[in-house]
Design a protein around this motif. Structure first.
Motif, PDB file in Angstrom:
ATOM      1  N   THR A 220       0.825  -1.213   0.000  1.00  0.00           N
ATOM      2  CA  THR A 220       0.000   0.000   0.000  1.00  0.00           C
ATOM      3  C   THR A 220       0.857   1.260   0.000  1.00  0.00           C
ATOM      4  N   GLU A 221       2.179   1.092  -0.087  1.00  0.00           N
ATOM      5  CA  GLU A 221       3.107   2.231  -0.185  1.00  0.00           C
ATOM      6  C   GLU A 221       4.104   1.919  -1.286  1.00  0.00           C
ATOM      7  N   LEU A 222       4.200   2.804  -2.261  1.00  0.00           N
ATOM      8  CA  LEU A 222       5.010   2.534  -3.448  1.00  0.00           C
ATOM      9  C   LEU A 222       6.452   2.977  -3.225  1.00  0.00           C
ATOM     10  N   HIS A 223       7.377   2.051  -3.345  1.00  0.00           N
ATOM     11  CA  HIS A 223       8.812   2.350  -3.240  1.00  0.00           C
ATOM     12  C   HIS A 223       9.455   2.155  -4.612  1.00  0.00           C
ATOM     13  N   LEU A 224      10.313   3.110  -5.006  1.00  0.00           N
ATOM     14  CA  LEU A 224      10.978   3.060  -6.303  1.00  0.00           C
ATOM     15  C   LEU A 224      12.463   3.323  -6.134  1.00  0.00           C
ATOM     16  N   THR A 267      14.593  10.229 -10.869  1.00  0.00           N
ATOM     17  CA  THR A 267      15.959  10.764 -10.836  1.00  0.00           C
ATOM     18  C   THR A 267      16.319  11.474  -9.531  1.00  0.00           C
ATOM     19  N   VAL A 268      15.341  11.734  -8.687  1.00  0.00           N
ATOM     20  CA  VAL A 268      15.598  12.458  -7.440  1.00  0.00           C
ATOM     21  C   VAL A 268      14.946  11.691  -6.295  1.00  0.00           C
ATOM     22  N   THR A 269      15.727  11.322  -5.301  1.00  0.00           N
ATOM     23  CA  THR A 269      15.170  10.600  -4.166  1.00  0.00           C
ATOM     24  C   THR A 269      14.291  11.527  -3.328  1.00  0.00           C
ATOM     25  N   THR A 270      13.459  10.911  -2.496  1.00  0.00           N
ATOM     26  CA  THR A 270      12.608  11.698  -1.592  1.00  0.00           C
ATOM     27  C   THR A 270      13.457  12.559  -0.675  1.00  0.00           C
ATOM     28  N   ALA A 271      14.546  11.982  -0.143  1.00  0.00           N
ATOM     29  CA  ALA A 271      15.422  12.736   0.771  1.00  0.00           C
ATOM     30  C   ALA A 271      16.039  13.942   0.059  1.00  0.00           C
ATOM     31  N   GLU A 272      16.453  13.766  -1.192  1.00  0.00           N
ATOM     32  CA  GLU A 272      17.050  14.876  -1.946  1.00  0.00           C
ATOM     33  C   GLU A 272      16.023  15.964  -2.237  1.00  0.00           C
ATOM     34  N   MET A 273      14.799  15.563  -2.601  1.00  0.00           N
ATOM     35  CA  MET A 273      13.774  16.556  -2.893  1.00  0.00           C
ATOM     36  C   MET A 273      13.391  17.350  -1.650  1.00  0.00           C
ATOM     37  N   TYR A 306       3.398  19.089   8.389  1.00  0.00           N
ATOM     38  CA  TYR A 306       3.436  18.407   7.091  1.00  0.00           C
ATOM     39  C   TYR A 306       4.877  18.148   6.692  1.00  0.00           C
ATOM     40  N   GLU A 307       5.139  16.981   6.121  1.00  0.00           N
ATOM     41  CA  GLU A 307       6.454  16.649   5.575  1.00  0.00           C
ATOM     42  C   GLU A 307       6.282  16.233   4.120  1.00  0.00           C
ATOM     43  N   PHE A 308       7.132  16.735   3.250  1.00  0.00           N
ATOM     44  CA  PHE A 308       6.980  16.461   1.820  1.00  0.00           C
ATOM     45  C   PHE A 308       7.129  14.980   1.512  1.00  0.00           C
ATOM     46  N   ASP A 309       6.241  14.496   0.654  1.00  0.00           N
ATOM     47  CA  ASP A 309       6.337  13.152   0.091  1.00  0.00           C
ATOM     48  C   ASP A 309       5.848  13.204  -1.351  1.00  0.00           C
ATOM     49  N   TYR A 310       6.433  12.391  -2.201  1.00  0.00           N
ATOM     50  CA  TYR A 310       5.841  12.176  -3.519  1.00  0.00           C
ATOM     51  C   TYR A 310       4.506  11.450  -3.323  1.00  0.00           C
ATOM     52  N   LEU A 311       3.554  11.731  -4.208  1.00  0.00           N
ATOM     53  CA  LEU A 311       2.241  11.107  -4.082  1.00  0.00           C
ATOM     54  C   LEU A 311       1.748  10.569  -5.412  1.00  0.00           C
ATOM     55  N   LEU A 312       1.024   9.464  -5.335  1.00  0.00           N
ATOM     56  CA  LEU A 312       0.225   8.969  -6.450  1.00  0.00           C
ATOM     57  C   LEU A 312      -1.211   9.399  -6.178  1.00  0.00           C
ATOM     58  N   LEU A 313      -1.782  10.175  -7.093  1.00  0.00           N
ATOM     59  CA  LEU A 313      -3.127  10.720  -6.918  1.00  0.00           C
ATOM     60  C   LEU A 313      -4.052  10.175  -7.999  1.00  0.00           C
ATOM     61  N   CYS A 314      -5.351  10.302  -7.763  1.00  0.00           N
ATOM     62  CA  CYS A 314      -6.332  10.004  -8.802  1.00  0.00           C
ATOM     63  C   CYS A 314      -6.759  11.316  -9.425  1.00  0.00           C
ATOM     64  N   TYR A 323     -11.176  12.976  -3.698  1.00  0.00           N
ATOM     65  CA  TYR A 323     -10.174  13.952  -3.265  1.00  0.00           C
ATOM     66  C   TYR A 323      -9.115  13.323  -2.367  1.00  0.00           C
ATOM     67  N   ASN A 324      -9.457  12.219  -1.713  1.00  0.00           N
ATOM     68  CA  ASN A 324      -8.546  11.616  -0.738  1.00  0.00           C
ATOM     69  C   ASN A 324      -7.932  10.314  -1.243  1.00  0.00           C
ATOM     70  N   MET A 325      -8.041  10.055  -2.549  1.00  0.00           N
ATOM     71  CA  MET A 325      -7.493   8.818  -3.113  1.00  0.00           C
ATOM     72  C   MET A 325      -6.031   9.043  -3.492  1.00  0.00           C
ATOM     73  N   GLN A 326      -5.156   8.604  -2.632  1.00  0.00           N
ATOM     74  CA  GLN A 326      -3.726   8.844  -2.853  1.00  0.00           C
ATOM     75  C   GLN A 326      -2.896   7.746  -2.202  1.00  0.00           C
ATOM     76  N   MET A 327      -1.648   7.630  -2.666  1.00  0.00           N
ATOM     77  CA  MET A 327      -0.711   6.675  -2.088  1.00  0.00           C
ATOM     78  C   MET A 327       0.671   7.324  -2.034  1.00  0.00           C
ATOM     79  N   LYS A 328       1.352   7.115  -0.948  1.00  0.00           N
ATOM     80  CA  LYS A 328       2.687   7.673  -0.757  1.00  0.00           C
ATOM     81  C   LYS A 328       3.694   6.956  -1.655  1.00  0.00           C
ATOM     82  N   ILE A 329       4.594   7.748  -2.254  1.00  0.00           N
ATOM     83  CA  ILE A 329       5.669   7.198  -3.084  1.00  0.00           C
ATOM     84  C   ILE A 329       7.007   7.545  -2.428  1.00  0.00           C
ATOM     85  N   VAL A 330       7.843   6.549  -2.267  1.00  0.00           N
ATOM     86  CA  VAL A 330       9.173   6.757  -1.697  1.00  0.00           C
ATOM     87  C   VAL A 330      10.214   6.415  -2.758  1.00  0.00           C
TER      88      VAL A 330
END
Length: 353
Positions: A220-224, A267-273, A306-314, A323-330
């Motif tokens: 349920t959490e996308l890691h790349l 090309t950019v990790t979550t930590a770098e962003m 709030y802490e920044f995270d990449y997100l997958l949204l609908c 509006y609340n359909m999302q998944m965290k991307i790391v």
């Protein structure tokens, strides 16, 4: 209720002002009530057109100063992102130049050729040179943009199988996302919504008899892993959804009954962003607003800051909780990804029976 009352009050005030203006006009004894514009009316309208031109340019400049900084446009996190951003910026520049020229000509000519008594309009029945110019220039510019866009689209949508992309399925349903990795063999097992078996924890309808499915990993959490090409296979369980990952410049519809796909290389990790100054400033502004609503946020049981995270949204309106359909991307290093994926259960080990 308060908003409705406010609207009604504003409406009644507007009607009252309108009636007062009508009474005032009727009370002007000896004044002309002709509905035909005279030279003075035309002169006023001409000056108003110039004034409106100044207003348009002014509001454009103000918008650039106060709203022109768009961090998302300059902070793509995928390999194809800069090319897509460049196409967008070129389109904006062309539109801006055309807007400046056409608005000036429209308002200036309205002033210069305003109606005057005894003045006759001069017109051309046709002018081949002018028609060639105002037809040819848009054709050339639009053709250039379209051709550039097609090349950009082909670069984005062409999947280079020689790069051995990692296969990941994105599974959409009202109102959440699931991700499925192909496992050690990097091959997704067969799946069909008719095979969904909640009693056996088979929530994606994966074929339990398919050998390629046994090592699949559902999360349920996308890691790349950063720098690794990813090929997404997308399915929908119920209605039309759209997998939208804004920082990666990626979007593709998830259509019931078929599999769609989209590929990109992060090309950019979550930590770098998170260390990016633009992103840090955005997070700071968001947290300042959240602190002002601290009691409300804590009452809702949410984290205050709030802490920044990449997100997958609908990006398709798919129902009341869209509006609340999302998944965290790391996005992380290959070593971090390998350590994380080893901790996840494979499909065969996640079944209850």
């Amino acid at each position: 209720m308060t908003a409705l009352l406010t609207i009604l009050i504003v409406l009644f005030v507007a009607v009252a002002i309108w009636q007062m203006v009508k009474i005032f006009n009727l009370a002007q004894v000896g004044a002309s009530n002709s509905q035909i514009a005279d030279d003075n009316d035309n002169r006023i309208n001409g000056y108003l057109m110039l004034g409106f031109l100044v207003f348009i340019y002014g509001i454009t400049i103000v918008s650039f100063i106060y709203l022109g900084d768009q961090p998302l446009i300059s902070n793509s996190a995928s390999e194809h992102g800069p090319g897509l951003d460049n196409l967008l910026i070129i389109s904006f520049v062309v539109i801006f130049i055309v807007q400046i020229i056409t608005q000036f000509l429209l308002h200036y000519f309205a002033y210069k050729y305003k109606g005057e008594k005894g003045k006759k309009a001069l017109f051309y029945a046709d002018n081949n040179t002018l028609e060639a110019i105002w037809t040819g220039i848009p054709v050339i510019v639009l053709a250039g943009l379209i051709i550039y866009g097609l090349f950009t689209w082909n670069d984005i949508m062409t999947v280079d199988e020689q790069k051995d992309p990692m296969i990941v399925e994105l599974y959409a349903q009202q109102f959440n996302w699931k991700a499925r990795y192909g496992g050690d063999d990097n091959v997704l097992g067969k799946a069909n919504v008719r095979l969904i078996d909640l009693d056996n924890a088979n929530i994606l309808g994966v074929d339990e008899s398919d050998p390629n499915a046994q090592d699949d990993v559902i999360v349920t959490e996308l890691h790349l892993p950063v720098g690794k090409p990813i090929l997404f296979k997308m399915r929908s369980q119920d209605v039309l959804h759209s997998a939208y990952m804004p920082h990666f410049r990626a979007q593709m519809n998830c259509v019931p009954g078929m599999v769609t796909q989209f590929a990109f290389t992060p090309t950019v990790t979550t930590a770098e962003m998170r260390q990016n100054p633009d992103i840090q400033n955005k997070v700071k502004n968001i947290n300042e607003l959240r602190v002002e609503r601290q009691a409300e946020i804590e009452e809702a049981g949410q984290d205050l800051l709030y802490e920044f995270d990449y997100l997958l949204l609908c990006n398709k309106i798919c129902g009341k909780s869209h509006y609340n359909m999302q998944m965290k991307i790391v996005v992380e290093t290959q070593e971090e990804f390998d350590a994380w994926i080893k901790e996840q259960k494979t499909f065969e080990n996640s079944l209850l029976n």
